[in-house]
Scaffold this motif. Structure first.
Motif, PDB file in Angstrom:
ATOM      1  N   GLU A 199       0.649  -3.572  -2.733  1.00 33.03           N
ATOM      2  CA  GLU A 199       0.140  -2.248  -2.595  1.00 33.03           C
ATOM      3  C   GLU A 199      -1.345  -1.660  -2.014  1.00 33.03           C
ATOM      4  OE1 GLU A 199       1.904   1.103  -4.834  1.00 33.03           O
ATOM      5  OE2 GLU A 199       3.260  -0.935  -4.257  1.00 33.03           O
ATOM      6  N   LYS A 212      -9.059  -1.844 -10.053  1.00 29.43           N
ATOM      7  CA  LYS A 212     -10.090  -1.877 -10.526  1.00 29.43           C
ATOM      8  C   LYS A 212     -11.553  -1.529 -10.016  1.00 29.43           C
ATOM      9  CE  LYS A 212     -12.475  -4.209 -14.722  1.00 29.43           C
ATOM     10  NZ  LYS A 212     -12.116  -6.001 -15.334  1.00 29.43           N
ATOM     11  N   ARG A 217      -8.148   3.458  -4.482  1.00 29.78           N
ATOM     12  CA  ARG A 217      -8.842   4.415  -5.863  1.00 29.78           C
ATOM     13  C   ARG A 217      -8.208   4.602  -6.710  1.00 29.78           C
ATOM     14  NH1 ARG A 217     -13.828   5.041  -2.769  1.00 29.78           N
ATOM     15  NH2 ARG A 217     -15.469   4.112  -3.373  1.00 29.78           N
ATOM     16  N   GLN A 218      -6.413   5.448  -6.695  1.00 25.78           N
ATOM     17  CA  GLN A 218      -5.783   6.081  -6.879  1.00 25.78           C
ATOM     18  C   GLN A 218      -4.098   5.112  -7.110  1.00 25.78           C
ATOM     19  OE1 GLN A 218      -5.525   9.339  -7.091  1.00 25.78           O
ATOM     20  NE2 GLN A 218      -7.700   9.289  -6.320  1.00 25.78           N
ATOM     21  N   LEU A 219      -4.908   3.768  -7.081  1.00 29.07           N
ATOM     22  CA  LEU A 219      -3.638   2.983  -7.431  1.00 29.07           C
ATOM     23  C   LEU A 219      -4.628   2.501  -8.364  1.00 29.07           C
ATOM     24  CD1 LEU A 219      -3.251   0.582  -4.641  1.00 29.07           C
ATOM     25  CD2 LEU A 219      -1.972   2.303  -5.227  1.00 29.07           C
ATOM     26  N   THR A 220      -3.302   1.547  -9.719  1.00 32.05           N
ATOM     27  CA  THR A 220      -3.375   1.915 -11.414  1.00 32.05           C
ATOM     28  C   THR A 220      -3.915   0.114 -10.948  1.00 32.05           C
ATOM     29  OG1 THR A 220      -1.176   0.649 -11.267  1.00 32.05           O
ATOM     30  CG2 THR A 220      -2.152   3.628 -11.884  1.00 32.05           C
ATOM     31  N   CYS A 221      -4.014  -0.157  -9.723  1.00 37.22           N
ATOM     32  CA  CYS A 221      -3.861  -2.041  -9.697  1.00 37.22           C
ATOM     33  C   CYS A 221      -5.143  -2.182  -9.324  1.00 37.22           C
ATOM     34  CB  CYS A 221      -2.777  -1.725  -8.984  1.00 37.22           C
ATOM     35  SG  CYS A 221      -2.848  -2.016  -7.322  1.00 37.22           S
ATOM     36  N   GLU A 272      -5.950  -5.419 -10.519  1.00 36.77           N
ATOM     37  CA  GLU A 272      -5.557  -5.526 -11.926  1.00 36.77           C
ATOM     38  C   GLU A 272      -4.230  -6.240 -12.065  1.00 36.77           C
ATOM     39  OE1 GLU A 272      -8.205  -3.554 -15.245  1.00 36.77           O
ATOM     40  OE2 GLU A 272      -6.883  -2.281 -14.401  1.00 36.77           O
ATOM     41  N   ALA A 316       0.055  -6.114  -6.615  1.00 31.73           N
ATOM     42  CA  ALA A 316      -1.347  -5.361  -5.879  1.00 31.73           C
ATOM     43  C   ALA A 316      -1.470  -5.471  -4.457  1.00 31.73           C
ATOM     44  CB  ALA A 316      -2.672  -5.910  -7.168  1.00 31.73           C
TER      45      ALA A 316
END
Length: 780
Positions: A622, A485, A479-483, A613, A619
């Motif tokens: 990561e 959603k 949930r900390q990953l910007t990729c 995203e 993604a």
């Protein structure tokens, strides 16, 4: 004989005609490369499971859908039918990507469960251990050679070591076997006793038949016994004891010999399957490519006939007989074929990785290094050399020295064969181009078909967490990953399938797919509730039903409950808009859906759904990094749209093969047209000169020369179009979701072939049209 074996003049001719030599050797080498690879692949496919000592006595019990049964059924059949000597139920792939442990080392492994009689049935070679005792105890295990190297290293002795397969149980390695290949049984890392399966799935034990589809029931019959004539009696017996037959989910019994199992056209199977039609298509492609190359060789040799005729005329004047010249030319053909075959072998070795990827197999050319294969290769060289050299040898050896001296030999040779070959070649080229285009459009049509739910940018991973703390830590990191959603949990997906529930409603047998997921996964997939009955979900037996489920049970849209025989009445929470299960071409099923909070302790979803995203590849990397840091095992997942595309892999492979064949046909067509145009223009050089003397301009002569070749493309188009139209209409009829045939597909293939043909002949035609007529007449 020494004179016949003297090839100096032929080698000198080849060195002076480098383009001719390169085209001949290249065409034959490429063709023979395909023939070698296809031959080895075909033999491997046809030899599946042929190495088992008792293969003729082994069969599989199944139903009209496939070779599936429940674990207890083979044992009950053995008790009832004296024809059966032994049974071996096998559960091939119910425990894929299962985490196993050796000390501090943790790996994913595929586990296959089987009866202790496994090595009585199957002659897989054990590198370590005794096959008679390898599965003697329920805590024994046999591992594959590849897995042994992964787990214990290259030189370590695996036998006797303990591997933990769950939090509380272990197995002792009692054997190491060669990796399973060329068998209907899929590759597995570890073979364990079937009694252990109950620890992971309570419906797969020797005393329960709840799970009726995961087990393959192998039966070994007594010598000379036949069980197929007892199928009706077995069906009657199953109607008494086996629930799928009691409620008419299955209506037939099949007894399939092991020798026929690989190519059997089952609707569904957990075993490896071959496609006999695909093998036949490949064999046909190889033969056609070889025919093209042989015809091309003949065309090129005939095109060079005038040059070789001068040499042969000289030999005739020096005392050689016609038979000696014929044999010399045939030996030259054999020599060129041998050289081409050797190049073809080298090309085949280089192409093996690409062929393996294309055919989704493992071609082993080393298996072809046997006396039988060498004898076959010699036979192929002799056959191709003979077929390739026969017509040119007859033509050139028949030339009379006086005709060569006068220059009349060139004009006497006819082009009927070349014209027929070019027309045949263009017909095949246009047909394969049109077929490849139509098949490609159809497969794209199926892959991109609307399924009624979202498929883009959704990563589906199996649950590989072994504790709530692992799951929580990984989810917090993701949930900390910007990729990322959103994240959801589910027991299966609309494409992979979920738990199946078969029941009877008012006398009618129905098979439901039970979807259990959380609200995040529901929203991510874009599923839609068309009616919410506003009923509180008080237990695990209350469901949202799909529109199809209501139709199948003939319930109104506002129905409040339904009742399957043997179950309590189930409240209907609402109605789901229909969506497609599995592929667009598969028959869908009614759906029962309910929500579950998988964040509660000890909630173990089958799958984690991650909506991403940005760049999907970045993604994935990561997400894999976060999960692997927590679990310490390799992260494996697939994007949902990629899974859908991969489900059409066999069709995509077929299209690729047709495209490759079309490209080879185009290439050989170019070479053939080059040979034909060279020969043709040489023959008509004097005619062109005369026309120019009588006033024809260069432009009209160019049009006449080019048009002579393009007319064969037009004839080929007229022949190919109805043939490929019929073939593609039949092929498309096998798909319920299909495109309509459009004349533009055939026109595009014809125009492309016309353009290629024009490019092949225009240069030589232009040179001939602009040649000085004085030179042409003087040369004659």
């Amino acid at each position: 004989m020494n004179n016949l074996l003297n090839m100096k003049s032929f080698l000198k001719f080849l060195s002076r005609n480098k383009v001719y030599t390169a085209i001949d050797v290249f065409g034959l080498s490429i063709s023979l490369m395909f023939v070698i690879l296809i031959a080895v692949y075909t033999v491997q496919e046809l030899s599946v499971d042929k190495f088992h000592v008792n293969r003729d006595r082994i069969c599989v019990i199944g139903n009209e859908d496939g070779p599936a049964t429940a674990v207890p059924i083979p044992y009950r059949l053995q008790e009832r039918y004296p024809e059966i000597e032994k049974v071996c139920p096998v559960i091939p792939n119910n425990l894929d990507n299962h985490q196993v442990f050796y000390g501090d080392k943790k790996l994913k492994a595929s586990l296959m469960c089987a009866d202790s009689t496994f090595f009585d049935f199957f002659s897989f070679k054990l590198l370590e251990g005794d096959p008679d005792r390898a599965l003697q105890d329920r805590y024994n295990a046999v591992i594959s050679e590849t897995f042994a190297r992964k787990m214990f290293g290259q030189e370590a002795d695996a036998v006797g070591k303990s591997i933990r397969i769950s939090d509380s149980t272990s197995v002792i390695v009692t054997g190491v076997m060669e990796d399973i290949r060329k068998s209907v049984l899929p590759y597995t890392d570890m073979l364990i006793r079937i009694e252990r399966m109950g620890e992971f799935n309570g419906g797969l034990t020797k005393t329960t038949d709840n799970n009726a589809g995961a087990t393959v029931g192998f039966l070994m019959l007594h010598e000379g016994a036949d069980l197929s004539n007892r199928a009706d009696d077995i069906h009657t017996y199953f109607k008494e004891i086996f629930w799928p037959y009691k409620i008419d989910v299955w209506k037939g019994v099949t007894v399939t010999p092991l020798n026929e199992l690989y190519f059997k056209d089952f609707q569904w199977s957990t075993l490896e399957r071959g496609d006999r039609n695909f093998v036949l298509v490949l064999m046909s492609v190889g033969i056609l490519i070889l025919i093209f190359a042989i015809f091309n060789y003949i065309n090129l040799t005939v095109a060079q006939a005038s040059q070789r005729a001068k040499e042969m005329a000289t030999r005739r004047l020096l005392g050689s007989s016609r038979m000696e010249l014929f044999l010399r030319l045939m030996m030259e053909s054999l020599l060129l074929t041998l050289v081409s075959f050797l190049f073809g072998v080298l090309l085949a070795i280089a192409a093996v990785p690409y062929a393996n990827e294309l055919l989704d197999t493992r071609i082993s050319l080393t298996e072809a290094c046997t006396p039988v294969w060498f004898a076959v290769a010699a036979g192929i060289i002799l056959l191709i050399g003979t077929l390739s050299g026969l017509l040119p040898a007859l033509l050139i050896s028949a030339s009379k020295p006086i005709e060569v001296v006068r220059g009349t030999f060139r004009r006497q040779t006819k082009m009927v064969f070349s014209k027929c070959f070019i027309t045949f070649q263009n017909t095949i080229t246009i047909a394969t181009l049109a077929a490849a285009l139509i098949m490609g459009v159809q497969i794209h049509h199926m892959i991109t078909a609307p399924l009624g739910y979202n498929t883009r940018n959704i990563l589906v991973a199996e649950n590989q967490f072994r504790s709530d703390s692992e799951k929580t830590a990984a989810m917090d990191g993701l949930r900390q990953l910007t990729c990322v959603k959103s994240i959801g949990f589910s027991n299966g997906t609309p494409f992979s399938g979920t738990n199946n529930l078969t029941g009877v409603y008012e006398g009618k047998s129905l098979s439901f797919q039970q979807m259990v997921l959380d609200s995040a996964a529901f929203k991510m997939l874009g599923l839609e509730i068309v009616q919410d009955n506003q009923v509180a979900s008080g237990n695990n037996w209350s469901w949202y039903l799909s529109e199809r489920a209501l139709r199948d049970m003939e319930l109104p849209l506002n129905a409040q409950s339904f009742n399957l025989e043997g179950n309590d009445p189930a409240p209907i929470l609402g109605v789901l808009k229909d969506f497609q299960l599995r592929r667009i071409t598969d028959e869908s099923s009614p759906v029962m859906l309910r929500f579950r909070d998988f964040n509660q302790p000890n909630s173990w979803p089958w799958n984690i759904l991650i909506e991403v995203e940005g760049d999907p590849f970045t993604a994935y990397k990561e997400i894999a990094r976060i999960v692997e840091d927590v679990t310490k095992v390799e992260f494996e997942a697939k994007y949902l749209d990629s899974e859908i595309q991969e489900s059409f892999d066999s069709q995509i492979r077929l299209v690729k093969i047709v495209v490759i064949f079309a490209l080879i046909a185009i290439l050989i067509s170019l070479l053939g047209l080059l040979a034909m145009s060279t020969y043709f223009i040489q023959q008509r050089a004097q005619e062109v000169a005369v026309r120019k003397v009588f006033g024809s301009d260069n432009k009209s002569i160019l049009f006449r020369l080019v048009g002579t070749f393009l007319i064969y493309v037009v004839i080929a188009f007229v022949i190919a179009t109805p043939l490929v139209w019929y073939a593609m209409k039949e092929w498309l009829s096998g798909y319920s979701y299909r495109i309509s045939l459009n004349p533009l597909y055939f026109i595009a293939a014809g125009l492309f072939c016309l353009l290629i043909s024009f490019a092949a002949v225009v240069v030589q035609s232009f040179q001939a049209a602009n040649a000085n007529p004085v030179d042409s007449v003087a040369n004659k």
